[in-house]
Design an enzyme around this catalytic site. Structure first.
Site, mmCIF file in Angstrom:
data_model
loop_
_atom_site.group_PDB
_atom_site.id
_atom_site.type_symbol
_atom_site.label_atom_id
_atom_site.label_comp_id
_atom_site.label_asym_id
_atom_site.label_seq_id
_atom_site.Cartn_x
_atom_site.Cartn_y
_atom_site.Cartn_z
ATOM 1 N N SER A 43 -11.213 8.190 5.421
ATOM 2 C CA SER A 43 -11.240 6.835 5.966
ATOM 3 C C SER A 43 -11.657 6.893 7.430
ATOM 4 O O SER A 43 -11.068 7.616 8.232
ATOM 5 C CB SER A 43 -9.865 6.186 5.857
ATOM 6 O OG SER A 43 -9.546 5.921 4.517
ATOM 7 N N HIS A 88 -8.271 -0.442 8.679
ATOM 8 C CA HIS A 88 -6.988 -0.050 8.072
ATOM 9 C C HIS A 88 -6.414 1.206 8.724
ATOM 10 O O HIS A 88 -5.207 1.442 8.663
ATOM 11 C CB HIS A 88 -7.113 0.096 6.546
ATOM 12 C CG HIS A 88 -7.771 1.333 6.051
ATOM 13 N ND1 HIS A 88 -9.085 1.366 5.618
ATOM 14 C CD2 HIS A 88 -7.309 2.601 5.869
ATOM 15 C CE1 HIS A 88 -9.394 2.574 5.198
ATOM 16 N NE2 HIS A 88 -8.329 3.342 5.346
ATOM 17 N N ASP A 97 -14.410 -3.352 7.258
ATOM 18 C CA ASP A 97 -13.292 -2.454 7.562
ATOM 19 C C ASP A 97 -13.638 -1.535 8.735
ATOM 20 O O ASP A 97 -13.917 -0.356 8.557
ATOM 21 C CB ASP A 97 -12.946 -1.639 6.310
ATOM 22 C CG ASP A 97 -11.575 -0.986 6.406
ATOM 23 O OD1 ASP A 97 -11.005 -0.967 7.515
ATOM 24 O OD2 ASP A 97 -11.090 -0.480 5.382
#
Length: 723
Positions: free
Chosen positions: A650, A85, A220
């Site tokens: 992230s 992402h 991810d």
């Protein structure tokens, strides 16, 4: 028997004290505040192994990726791993209907196939330094406004000196609401190429439905590579650039994880507000989050329906939809978490404790009574103005997309009206360069629906004080139904070709007529009202809030003297540590600390884009062709741990006690999303992809196993399997 019970109680206490750990800690200060506890929990290295400016350390293997993520180096040839992402925008930009890398994935099978990404940068922290005394020098006797001016002057001087004539990016950032200041010096690399990304059905598996949720089965991750010039220094993209040679990269663990294992997340958390008063917690929980959720409900319904109906729109709006949905879902979890923790009352209890402390030491009347009176007055006004700010932000700035074009055109026309013609050519070039990328991912029919739905919310939900009369008159005159016809469709802004021709012609007289374009005029009225009647008040309130918080925070630091305190996150390098563990989300329910490929197959649904498992992965599951990446016969996918993380983390590396990479952080569990404001050791869990699943996808799924050859693999577990 009593001694046995006492021993058991002591053991339970020790286990609990070494479990979930709140905090995002400054790596420079770990030896002073955290190292002993980290080592008790299983960390086997030194503070210098994490942060050292004289020798290679973990800090040299961690970068700020793009504008707000983290990535880590996993090879001596500049190979980076981050989240899918985090690289989503780059993957989407390279995607077309013919080459749909979002759906099908992308894997460079040689260095020559790696894809450049214009504007994407990574930055390495060279060093950080406490510059509090320099920043605050000469400010002691100044009033608030003059003090801030002096701080800005001192800050600019420090940053300029540390940049070494532009060689480094430098930032001085306040900590503890300006009670401390740190200088951060970065080296920025500008040639970063896409190496590999799994299909969205792996990298974004579960989509918005599973976002923030546990159990999670999302692969991810994505791979990029940093390129440099022949001297290993930053350079603009060039075919002559070579892979960057890092000072340090993470060995990749094949050992796997066990419940209770030490974990450390090393990354750049973006923003937290752990020390705000009860007044602001109340506004966030009962006003700001509900307002923003309601507006985004409308956006997501419109965009989601269009994406389902058209594959082209799905590609165009995937990144936008994900961005809107991400905070929308987090805010919902945040409300529930704050309510469960009784957060407002807890804050009020702490404030009562603080007041008692201040009364006891004689500082309440002289230093802190006024602070709490200011809180009462400031937040009474702030509540109303921040509501208006949220509505303008969600609707005008980040809602109706054509307003982005209107803003640029409005600025151009304003300069022409003020005879600032010397900037005309530069502005025209800027807009013309912006338009192709904008229209590539723009659908007028969707934007018309957003315009028709969102604009009336401003008029319906806000006090008339916060609205330009022009908008009210438009709605009264045309009604919600005809607003699109009378304003949106009469504008040329959504017609790319017509607008482009007008701008390329550059005729000043024709450009000035754009002032009467319905969308430009509406945007101008909305923006003018916001900039003159709302934003200045909010800015002033924020200055006073920050000043008040500085005094309050200084008091908290005195009250907690001798106890380690961590500053709020501010997108700078921090360490969070905890252990691998599950949690109990509901009465009678326990979540395990890991998920497996079995769970992916249980969710497999070819009818739903986000759950349509690729056939190759189904085949690998059927044949159990997991290679050396399996554990006890199952293929691990994700795991949870009690590291305190937030946005910006992230892509952060998750390492074990030996400093080996065991995972890549990508999310938090929904029940713990209030951790930006209040940490709950029972519920706050970060979610990471198990590095073994990433290796499995690279090797077995994508057939890009050559990439593993440049990694340093920790082989003990593989040897144990063979034995």
């Amino acid at each position: 028997m009593r001694r046995i019970k006492l021993s058991i109680l002591l053991l339970i206490f020790v286990i609990q004290s070494l479990a979930a750990k709140e905090g995002m800690w400054i790596p420079l200060l770990l030896e002073k505040y955290n190292l002993a506890e980290m080592q008790e929990m299983g960390f086997e290295l030194t503070a210098q192994d994490i942060y050292d400016i004289n020798n290679a350390s973990m800090k040299d293997a961690v970068v700020v990726f793009g504008g707000g993520c983290t990535a880590s180096l996993i090879s001596g040839d500049g190979l980076l791993i981050t989240n899918h992402h985090c690289g989503y925008r780059q993957i989407q930009i390279h995607s077309t209907v013919e080459n749909d890398y979002l759906t099908d994935g992308f894997w460079a099978m040689s260095r020559e196939e790696e894809l450049p990404n214009q504007g994407l940068t990574v930055r390495f922290l060279e060093y950080m330094q406490d510059v509090t005394s320099e920043v605050l020098g000469g400010t002691e006797e100044l009033e608030t406004t003059e003090q801030q001016k002096k701080i800005q002057e001192n800050t600019a001087q420090i940053e300029r000196r540390a940049s070494e004539r532009g060689k480094f990016l430098t930032q001085v950032k306040p900590l503890f609401y300006g009670n401390q200041y740190y200088l951060y010096v970065y080296k920025v690399y500008r040639d970063v190429r896409l190496v590999g990304a799994p299909p969205s059905a792996i990298g974004k598996f579960g989509g918005d439905t599973d976002n923030w949720m546990w159990p999670r089965h999302t692969g991810d991750f994505a791979l990029f590579r940093i390129y440099a010039d022949e001297n290993n220094e930053p350079a603009d993209y060039s075919p002559d650039n070579v892979p960057y040679s890092p000072k340090k990269y993470f060995p990749v663990s094949m050992e796997g994880i066990q419940e209770g294992d030490f974990t450390m997340v090393f990354g750049n958390p973006g923003s937290t507000t752990q020390y705000i008063p009860s007044h602001e917690v109340d506004i966030v929980m009962n006003q700001r989050d509900p307002d923003r959720i309601a507006i985004r409900d409308e956006k997501l319904e419109i965009i989601g329906a269009a994406m389902e109906a058209d594959p082209k729109v799905r590609i165009q709006y995937s990144a936008k939809h994900a961005s809107i949905s991400n905070a929308w879902k987090r805010w919902q979890g945040e409300i529930i978490g704050l309510q469960r923790l009784n957060a407002v009352n807890k804050k009020q209890d702490f404030e009562a404790e603080f007041k008692a402390w201040a009364i006891n030491n004689g500082t309440w009347e002289t230093e802190y009574r006024e602070v709490f009176q200011n809180f009462d007055e400031l937040y009474a006004t702030y509540r109303n103005y921040i509501k208006a700010t949220d509505y303008y932000s969600e609707i005008v700035l980040r809602g109706v997309e054509i307003f982005r074009v209107a803003a640029m055109v409005n600025n151009l026309v304003g300069n022409l009206e003020n005879n600032q013609n010397e900037r005309l050519e530069q502005q025209l070039t800027g807009i013309l360069n912006f338009l192709p990328g904008f229209f590539k991912d723009f659908d007028p029919a969707i934007d018309e629906q957003l315009f028709e739905t969102l604009l009336p919310l401003l008029a319906n939900d806000l006090n008339p004080l916060f609205l330009p009369a022009y908008l009210t008159d438009l709605l009264n005159k045309h009604g919600q139904e005809k607003l699109v016809q009378r304003v949106y469709r009469k504008s040329i802004l959504a017609d790319e070709q017509q607008l482009k021709e007008l701008l390329e012609e550059g005729n000043e007289r024709k450009l000035l007529r754009l002032r009467k374009d319905p969308l430009v005029e509406l945007y101008n009225r909305l923006n003018f009202h916001y900039e003159t009647a709302i934003r200045p008040v909010v800015d002033t309130l924020n200055v006073h809030k920050e000043s008040n918080m500085k005094t309050y925070m200084a008091g908290i630091m005195k009250m907690k003297e001798g106890q380690p305190l961590y500053p709020d996150a501010n997108l700078t390098l921090r360490v969070a540590y905890g252990q691998v563990e599950g949690y109990y989300p509901l009465d009678g329910v326990k979540y395990k600390h890991y998920t497996t490929l079995d769970g992916i197959m249980e969710k497999d649904n070819p009818e739903i884009y986000d759950y349509n498992v690729p056939e190759r992965l189904r085949e690998l599951y059927r044949t159990k062709d997991y290679g050396p990446y399996a554990a006890n016969g199952y293929m691990p996918v994700c795991f949870t741990a009690s590291n305190h993380t937030t946005g910006g983390n992230s892509g952060s590396p998750v390492v074990n006690g030996s400093g080996h990479l065991i995972g890549v952080n990508f999310d938090r569990c929904w029940e713990g999303t209030m951790s930006d404001i209040m940490y709950d050791p029972d519920m706050n869990r970060n979610i990471s992809i198990d590095i073994r699943y990433a290796l499995f996808i690279i090797d077995k799924f994508a057939g890009a196993g050559y990439l593993l050859e440049e990694m340093e693999m920790v082989q003990e577990a593989m040897e144990e399997m063979v034995n």
